[in-house]
Scaffold this motif. Sequence first.
Motif, mmCIF file in Angstrom:
data_model
loop_
_atom_site.group_PDB
_atom_site.id
_atom_site.type_symbol
_atom_site.label_atom_id
_atom_site.label_comp_id
_atom_site.label_asym_id
_atom_site.label_seq_id
_atom_site.Cartn_x
_atom_site.Cartn_y
_atom_site.Cartn_z
ATOM 1 N N PHE A 310 0.816 -1.233 -0.029
ATOM 2 C CA PHE A 310 -0.069 0.133 -0.033
ATOM 3 C C PHE A 310 0.919 1.519 -0.015
ATOM 4 O O PHE A 310 2.072 1.243 0.714
ATOM 5 N N ASP A 311 0.523 2.311 -0.671
ATOM 6 C CA ASP A 311 1.085 3.490 -0.812
ATOM 7 C C ASP A 311 1.062 4.338 0.532
ATOM 8 O O ASP A 311 1.852 5.004 0.992
ATOM 9 N N LYS A 312 -0.046 3.994 1.401
ATOM 10 C CA LYS A 312 -0.157 5.006 2.513
ATOM 11 C C LYS A 312 -0.954 3.974 3.448
ATOM 12 O O LYS A 312 -1.898 3.443 2.985
ATOM 13 N N ILE A 313 -0.397 3.853 4.789
ATOM 14 C CA ILE A 313 -1.126 3.104 5.955
ATOM 15 C C ILE A 313 -1.382 4.043 6.879
ATOM 16 O O ILE A 313 -0.630 4.660 7.551
ATOM 17 N N GLU A 314 -2.569 4.064 7.598
ATOM 18 C CA GLU A 314 -3.109 4.888 8.606
ATOM 19 C C GLU A 314 -3.685 3.782 9.805
ATOM 20 O O GLU A 314 -4.382 2.981 9.499
ATOM 21 N N VAL A 315 -2.947 3.902 10.787
ATOM 22 C CA VAL A 315 -3.641 3.054 12.051
ATOM 23 C C VAL A 315 -4.221 3.982 13.254
ATOM 24 O O VAL A 315 -3.442 4.882 13.780
ATOM 25 N N ARG A 316 -5.398 3.774 13.225
ATOM 26 C CA ARG A 316 -5.959 4.704 14.162
ATOM 27 C C ARG A 316 -5.971 4.123 15.515
ATOM 28 O O ARG A 316 -6.387 3.151 15.945
ATOM 29 N N GLY A 317 -5.344 5.276 16.360
ATOM 30 C CA GLY A 317 -5.228 4.708 17.891
ATOM 31 C C GLY A 317 -3.899 3.888 18.099
ATOM 32 O O GLY A 317 -3.783 3.403 19.213
#
Length: 397
Positions: A310-317
């Motif tokens: 993935f080009d961008k990974i966001e992990v919430r919390g």
Amino acid sequence: MKRLLAVLLAVLVALPLVVHPVLAVDEPQRVFDIDMMIQVSQIQINGSLTWAGSFNVYARLIDPNYRAYIESLAKKNRTRAEEQFQKLVYDLVYDNLKRNFNERLSGSNLSAIVYIPPGGPVRLGKNWSAIVTFTLVPFFVSEGNRLICPFYGPLDFVFSGKVYSYSWNKLTLVLPKDYNVSSLVPKPDQFEENVAVWYNGSFIPYIEVFNPVYLFGIFINSTKKTLSIAFDPDDGYVQFNATFVGMKPSPSITNMLLSTFRGSMNIISISAQELPNGVRVIGVARPSVAHKETRTKRVWVVLIKLPGKFDKIEVRGGTYKLAPDGTLVLTFKERKTDYVRYAIPLVLAVGVVGLLWFRHRKKSKPSEGETPDIGELSERVELVELEEEGEDEGEKP
């Protein structure tokens, strides 16, 4: 004379009709009017997906001599007439096609496999017609980035020791709706929504479509891929939202995309939503979870395998690290209330307050046997009254 003709026709019907041909001609067969439909799809055989062509061949007896014989026989014995007509269709329509397919793969490492319905391939209809039904595999074989039908070419029709062309009035080819067609030869007379129609021919057309795996690779390389993921410690699940923007996928590519998630994650639920120029995949999965606690915090380490980069990974919390094998290592922390930290000062404070209160009570208590005089009590009462009056005046606006 009529009796002799009937006997000769009966013998001809009973003889094996597919024999070594003595003459090859381009003359079309005139025994049946034939319309053929081939529907191409993937089916599962012994746990594996393979490409299949489902054939429905409609044949109506038009040869005047055979028709006269069958109709004459039917007047005397309808059951026997239908049995002989069914055998005629089996030998000429079905067996000729099956022989053509086997010959087409002769010398290759492939073999034509034909699956027929439980009641047999021939089902009788009205007015001395029949429908021949069977499934042929493999209808497509992979060659590079394309799928090609190996059975293309002219069809012959062996009848009574001669070779005719396997002529049909109409051939309808139904390809998977969302597949990209690379080539159809000869060019169909009609083509719309991956349904091709030819009229008055005697062939299986050359069919070439793009391999879905190849198109899937193009889609993946042409899109920007973003992943948003969160962890629910109570249920132990991860919720993810993956977007692919830059190219609108066909339904087959979307299905392949969902399959990659199912293949790498322990999916509980998953779905896809169309975007103006892409697709969004939403799902819930069960990861591997390690949990530990200290006096001040709780920590969860969550492992989940991604289907690709993935080009961008966001992990919430939480935070993440990406392992070399594509495993996402997520860390989530939660602070705990340290009651011990506050308990000792609280106990000390309560002790001090209690001590002061006790000393105050002891100091203010009259000595045993002493009785305060009237003047002292009056002064205390007056003092209290003055304090109360002062409080009342302070409350007035």
